[in-house]
Design an enzyme around this catalytic site. Structure first.
Site, PDB file in Angstrom:
ATOM      1  N   GLY A  49      -0.650  -5.182   0.842  1.00 22.61           N
ATOM      2  CA  GLY A  49      -1.940  -4.940   0.288  1.00 22.61           C
ATOM      3  C   GLY A  49      -1.702  -5.893  -1.272  1.00 22.61           C
TER       4      GLY A  49
ATOM      5  N   GLU B 147       3.357  -6.038   7.340  1.00 22.15           N
ATOM      6  CA  GLU B 147       2.634  -4.832   8.241  1.00 22.15           C
ATOM      7  C   GLU B 147       3.105  -4.829   9.782  1.00 22.15           C
ATOM      8  OE1 GLU B 147      -0.302  -5.708   4.689  1.00 22.15           O
ATOM      9  OE2 GLU B 147       1.170  -6.850   5.929  1.00 22.15           O
TER      10      GLU B 147
ATOM     11  N   ALA C 183       0.715  -1.265   0.097  1.00 22.60           N
ATOM     12  CA  ALA C 183      -0.055   0.253  -0.191  1.00 22.60           C
ATOM     13  C   ALA C 183       0.956   1.444   0.088  1.00 22.60           C
ATOM     14  CB  ALA C 183      -0.803  -0.070   1.253  1.00 22.60           C
TER      15      ALA C 183
END
Length: 260
Positions: free
Chosen positions: A112, A135, A66
């Site tokens: 993502g 993440e 992302a």
């Protein structure tokens, strides 16, 4: 429709959607997520589209993650809204499309990007592909369905390790884990994906849509997958595709499904 961050073209019943932000390693930002939603929606509604392929531009990345700059200063409420909106617009949306979606993972699929690939109905990868959910190294967790779809695909223990270590696995590990179905050389990836798409296109689009719905039901809380299968199986008997398929079988010829 003109897009700034993606490319979309349809040929011979296959819609190919390419994330096209090579300078950002095809990272997902809000605009790209919206454009992807629009492209998938358009392809799914086109009766001439039988299979959708999604891939990344260039030779390095499918989607490298992302766009962190968009949400690095978000608060709790904004973070939750970001995840909810993204799942609604793209990840859950893809998973529940009636048109088969294949991810052709041509490089890095991180965060993502891996979540996008996992939302697709199945995945193929090039030999240089690397996948992971990094993440936790940023102080956050996967927010686009990664904590749910990864254990469904690779098992709880492997998912826990991948999320906790924030590490990457290579294409052969992904194949061993069941995260991808096939691994081929990068220059062969799209042609190989199109070959599989061609096999899908020989079959009833109506039956495939019902099969997608029934399989997904097994992974949806509160749904009895067996009951959905029974209903979907029965629905098929009322279609022109069923009449054509069974008639062609009895007449020992190739079926020409009308898609109705």
């Amino acid at each position: 429709m003109n897009y700034e961050n993606i490319l979309s073209e349809t040929s011979n019943g296959i819609a190919t959607i390419t994330i096209n932000r090579p300078k950002k390693l095809n990272a997902l930002n809000k605009a790209t997520i919206q454009e992807l939603h629009n492209a998938f929606d358009t392809a799914d509604k086109d009766p001439n589209t039988k299979v959708i392929i999604v891939t990344g531009s260039g030779e390095k990345a499918f989607v490298a993650g992302a766009d962190i700059s968009e949400f690095s200063d978000f608060n709790v409420e904004e973070g939750a809204k970001l995840a909810a909106k993204g799942q609604e617009l793209l990840f859950d949306f893809i998973e529940n499309l009636s048109t088969p979606v294949i991810a052709a993972v041509n490089g890095f699929a991180l965060g993502g990007g891996l979540e996008l690939a996992m939302a697709c109905h199945f995945r193929l990868a090039s030999t240089n592909a690397k996948m992971g959910l990094p993440e936790t190294s940023l102080g956050v967790i996967p927010g686009y369905g990664g904590t749910q779809r990864l254990p469904q695909l690779v098992g709880k223990g492997r998912a826990m390790e991948m999320v906790m270590t924030a590490g990457m696995i290579n294409a052969n590990q992904a194949l061993h884990y069941g995260l991808v179905n096939h691994v081929v050389e990068q220059e062969e990836l799209l042609s190989f994906t199109e070959k599989i798409a061609g096999k899908i296109m020989r079959n009833s689009t109506v039956a495939i849509a019902e099969a997608i719905r029934a399989i997904n039901a097994n992974y949806t809380d509160g749904m009895d997958g067996y009951e959905v299968e029974i209903e979907a199986f029965g629905n098929c008997f009322g279609t022109e595709d069923f009449t054509e398929g069974t008639t062609a079988f009895l007449e020992k010829r190739k079926a020409n499904f009308p898609g109705k």
